[in-house]
Design an enzyme around this catalytic site. Structure first.
Site, short mmCIF file in Angstrom:
data_model
loop_
_atom_site.label_atom_id
_atom_site.label_comp_id
_atom_site.label_asym_id
_atom_site.label_seq_id
_atom_site.Cartn_x
_atom_site.Cartn_y
_atom_site.Cartn_z
N ALA A 1 34.77 36.43 86.75
CA ALA A 1 35.83 35.78 85.98
C ALA A 1 36.37 34.54 86.69
O ALA A 1 36.69 33.53 86.04
CB ALA A 1 36.96 36.76 85.70
N HIS B 1 45.31 41.62 93.01
CA HIS B 1 44.14 40.74 92.95
C HIS B 1 43.77 40.35 91.53
O HIS B 1 43.60 39.16 91.22
CB HIS B 1 42.95 41.41 93.66
CG HIS B 1 41.72 40.56 93.65
ND1 HIS B 1 41.56 39.47 94.47
CD2 HIS B 1 40.58 40.64 92.92
CE1 HIS B 1 40.39 38.91 94.25
NE2 HIS B 1 39.77 39.60 93.31
#
Length: 124
Positions: free
Chosen positions: A32, A64
């Site tokens: 991503a 994260h």
């Protein structure tokens, strides 16, 4: 990838239904966080009337995933504004695999289908 490919396939089918003659180019990113880099490379070519950015970020136990999702969202917006091309944001930040399934594999809330429709509408 288990959820991303079905979302991409749904988008591809929907684009073919709505705009059968539209050229479709698929580009993959390893994760991503790299999606904005791929989107920017496409936008720099100045060949595409819209870019669909698709991916799945599963929320984890640390910050994260949240940081990745925020960074991707801001980068996609920045690319769209800089290159004056609609970047359809379908990089989903989901809490669990059930949400990922509902938005990528199932059809009722499928973000691939919605992204394809948004791309076509952005050209109207």
């Amino acid at each position: 990838m288990e959820f991303v490919q079905p979302m991409v396939d749904h988008a591809h089918r929907e684009l073919n239904l709505l705009e059968p003659a539209a050229p479709i180019v698929r580009v993959s990113a390893p994760g991503a966080f790299e999606i904005p880099l791929m989107v920017q490379a496409l936008a720099e070519l100045d060949r595409y009337s819209a870019i669909l950015a698709m991916g799945i970020i599963l929320e984890g136990e640390t910050a994260h995933a949240t940081l990745i999702a925020k960074g991707v969202t801001q980068a996609l917006l920045d690319i769209s504004l800089k290159f004056h091309v609609p970047v359809i944001h379908a990089v989903l930040f989901v809490k669990n695999q059930t949400q990922a399934h509902e938005r990528s594999i199932a059809t009722e809330h499928n973000r691939g289908i919605q992204a394809a429709r948004a791309a076509v509408i952005s050209q109207s």
